[in-house]
Design a protein around this motif. Structure first.
Motif, PDB file in Angstrom:
ATOM      1  N   PHE A 190      -2.623  -5.025  -7.440  1.00  0.00           N
ATOM      2  CA  PHE A 190      -1.829  -3.844  -7.130  1.00  0.00           C
ATOM      3  C   PHE A 190      -2.612  -2.552  -7.333  1.00  0.00           C
ATOM      4  O   PHE A 190      -2.429  -1.578  -6.592  1.00  0.00           O
ATOM      5  CB  PHE A 190      -0.563  -3.826  -7.990  1.00  0.00           C
ATOM      6  N   LYS A 210       0.838  -1.207   0.000  1.00  0.00           N
ATOM      7  CA  LYS A 210       0.000   0.000   0.000  1.00  0.00           C
ATOM      8  C   LYS A 210       0.868   1.251   0.000  1.00  0.00           C
ATOM      9  O   LYS A 210       1.957   1.277   0.575  1.00  0.00           O
ATOM     10  CB  LYS A 210      -0.908   0.021   1.236  1.00  0.00           C
ATOM     11  N   ILE A 233       2.394   2.667  -2.500  1.00  0.00           N
ATOM     12  CA  ILE A 233       3.609   2.436  -3.275  1.00  0.00           C
ATOM     13  C   ILE A 233       3.544   3.199  -4.600  1.00  0.00           C
ATOM     14  O   ILE A 233       2.507   3.248  -5.260  1.00  0.00           O
ATOM     15  CB  ILE A 233       3.811   0.932  -3.523  1.00  0.00           C
ATOM     16  N   ARG A 284      -5.741   0.281  -2.172  1.00  0.00           N
ATOM     17  CA  ARG A 284      -4.306   0.156  -1.906  1.00  0.00           C
ATOM     18  C   ARG A 284      -3.565   1.489  -2.060  1.00  0.00           C
ATOM     19  O   ARG A 284      -2.454   1.648  -1.545  1.00  0.00           O
ATOM     20  CB  ARG A 284      -3.659  -0.880  -2.831  1.00  0.00           C
ATOM     21  N   ASN A 328      -1.972   2.753  -4.481  1.00  0.00           N
ATOM     22  CA  ASN A 328      -0.701   2.651  -5.181  1.00  0.00           C
ATOM     23  C   ASN A 328      -0.743   3.486  -6.452  1.00  0.00           C
ATOM     24  O   ASN A 328      -1.811   3.778  -6.983  1.00  0.00           O
ATOM     25  CB  ASN A 328      -0.397   1.190  -5.530  1.00  0.00           C
TER      26      ASN A 328
END
Length: 556
Positions: free
Chosen positions: A474, A445, A447, A479, A481
């Motif tokens: 992803f 997370k 990222i 998340r 990201n």
């Protein structure tokens, strides 16, 4: 009448001359010449690193921190000060040359050189069976494998230099590079300071150092792992891991330590890394550590529970952060800066994370596969190069592969981190690994992936994880990201990543300075809940103790 007038005039003239002469007499005290910043003496005028030196002069500042002293170009800490004297310690990395003092923006230099004296070299080989202290007035040379055995504590003073001998210096004639091994039940107390870090480095001369000049630092503890108790360390190191399972085992301290030019890959899967942690427990302290030019992985954890903060991996050859055999520790603030010309034939990664050892080995072999490899990393910055992804092996033996290669049933979690310049961002490898990700025990997370050719991929035909499955995991909105094609939008400034003089802080308006995610395992109390993603906010914690040009640093 004229005679009388002339006499009166003559007398008047004499009186005037007398008065003038009297008025020229100077009874005032002379005005003192204003003092200026100056260096008068340096006592002693020569000595090794760690020598106490007194500098006399004028116009110094009585507050120690307001005086800057350089030995040639290396800064020294001022420990005491008056307006006419400064007390300093010759710093690690100092070279012979002039000493300069800067006060209030003005700089003066000594009239003559301070000569750096070579320190006595103490050779170390075989076993260290009783506690001892290594001091900064000497240089310690490791010849072959050097073991600190159970019950012994090795204490290393700040500013001490330890050199690893090459394979030709192995006293046993077995071609083993100098390696310091801390056995289970032994301790290393290597506590440096920002001003005087402890340095492990190559025995070669400046300009002649290279990857894998010596073995490295190996620490073996008694914490849990998921291998058989009879399993031994890699690289020909003697001993077995055992089954002590002491989670808070204490192997000592590593603080403000540099490890330069280590890492020997003996055969495939049989290596000594820059620093290797085998089953090291959480009672061990690790912070402010730099591994540079490692010939194999910069850091590798085989099981254990040890935690760490402020780690640097600089210009390594293989992986930066390698986790195996059930490692469950926590790491915050980790920086990797890579040379795009050097990578390993195995395909160098930022993270390589496994739970068991290799293809064909079942996840339930030793200890029923538990503990699973499940470390938690946060605030990591990995840069191969801020520009185009590296696909040229250059002077190395292979290519770069992935910023994160997660495989073999790993349960790793990574938060609030940035990766740039890898051919692949994330490789999610193995159906069991995908299952952990889907269940949330493997957690990625906050990222940022930038400048990657393939941002996210599965292992394709190998074990059935498709690119679409990996990308769906992803990219899930929860998340938080980010995938970027151009790292310039991060406002890092490519000039800040010059290999010999890097500066790491994002620009003031960088999007990395916000939007950190502290959920799930990231909520653990070990982590400082920073607002930023990546290793840096507004403070450069590498300042003072790191070295980004160890190739040319004299260690005498």
């Amino acid at each position: 009448m004229n005679i009388i007038k002339n006499r009166l005039y003559f007398l008047f003239l004499l009186g005037g001359m007398f008065a003038a002469t009297t008025s020229c007499k100077n009874d005032d005290t002379p005005t003192p010449v204003e003092e200026v910043l100056a260096v008068k003496t340096i006592v002693p005028a020569s000595g090794p690193v760690g020598t106490k030196v007194v500098i006399t002069g004028t116009k110094f500042d009585a507050t120690p921190a307001n005086n800057t002293v350089l030995f040639n170009t290396t800064p020294a800490t001022v420990t005491a000060a008056t307006t006419t004297s400064l007390e300093v310690t010759v710093p690690a990395g100092a070279t012979s040359g002039l000493v300069s003092v800067t006060v209030g923006g003005k700089t003066v230099k000594s009239a003559s050189n301070f000569d750096l004296a070579a320190r006595a070299v103490v050779e170390k080989q075989g076993n260290i069976t009783a506690s001892e202290t290594w001091t900064k007035d000497k240089i310690y040379l490791l010849k072959g494998f050097v073991y600190v055995t159970t019950g012994a504590t090795l204490t290393i003073e700040p500013g001490t230099v330890i050199k690893g001998g090459g394979i030709a210096l192995d006293p046993a004639g077995l071609g083993k590079g100098g390696t310091l091994i801390i056995n289970a039940g032994a301790k290393i107390m290597a506590v440096g300071t920002a001003a005087e870090p402890i340095v492990f480095t190559s025995n070669a001369a400046p300009g002649a150092r290279k990857y894998g000049d010596w073995g490295g630092l190996v620490i073996i503890g008694k914490a849990p792992h998921n291998q058989l108790g009879s399993k031994g360390p890699e690289g020909g190191i003697s001993g077995q891991l055992g089954t002590d399972n002491i989670a808070d085992d204490n192997s000592g301290k590593l603080q403000y330590v540099r490890v330069e030019f280590p890492g020997i890959a003996l055969t495939a899967g049989n290596e000594i890394n820059g620093i290797t942690f085998y089953a090291v427990g959480s009672g061990t302290t690790v912070d402010h550590v730099q591994v540079s030019y490692s010939g194999d992985d910069s850091y590798e954890w085989f099981g254990g529970t040890v935690n760490a903060k402020n780690l640097v991996a600089f210009r390594g050859f293989d992986d930066d952060w390698d986790t195996d055999w059930g490692f469950v520790g926590k790491v915050q603030y980790a920086l990797s800066l890579r040379d795009p010309e050097y990578a390993d034939q195995s395909g160098s990664n930022g993270f390589e994370s496994d739970n068991f050892a290799g293809t064909g080995e079942p996840a339930t072999a030793p200890n029923n596969g538990f503990p699973l490899t499940a470390p938690v990393f946060a605030n990591v910055s990995n840069f191969v190069f801020p520009g185009t992804p590296n696909t040229n092996p250059g002077s190395g033996s292979g290519l770069y592969q992935s910023a994160m290669h997660l495989r073999r049933n790993t349960d790793i979690s990574i938060y609030n981190s940035v990766f740039s310049g890898y051919p692949e961002g994330l490789r999610l490898d193995g159906a069991n690994t995908l299952a952990h990700a889907t269940a949330g025990t493997l957690d990625l997370k906050g990222i940022v992936l930038a400048n990657t050719t393939i941002s996210v991929r599965g292992d394709r035909a190998t074990t059935g994880v498709s690119d679409a499955q990996a990308l769906a995991y992803f990219s899930a909105a929860t998340r938080k990201n980010t995938i970027l094609t151009d790292a310039s939008t991060l406002l890092l400034n490519a000039d800040n990543f010059k290999l010999t003089a890097p500066k790491f802080l994002p620009q003031a308006t960088s999007p990395l300075l916000k939007d950190a995610v502290w959920e799930g395992k990231g909520a653990d109390a070990f982590f400082t809940k920073e607002l930023f993603r990546g290793a840096f906010g507004t403070t450069d914690w590498t300042t003072g103790w790191t070295n980004f040009d160890p190739q040319n640093t004299p260690y005498n």
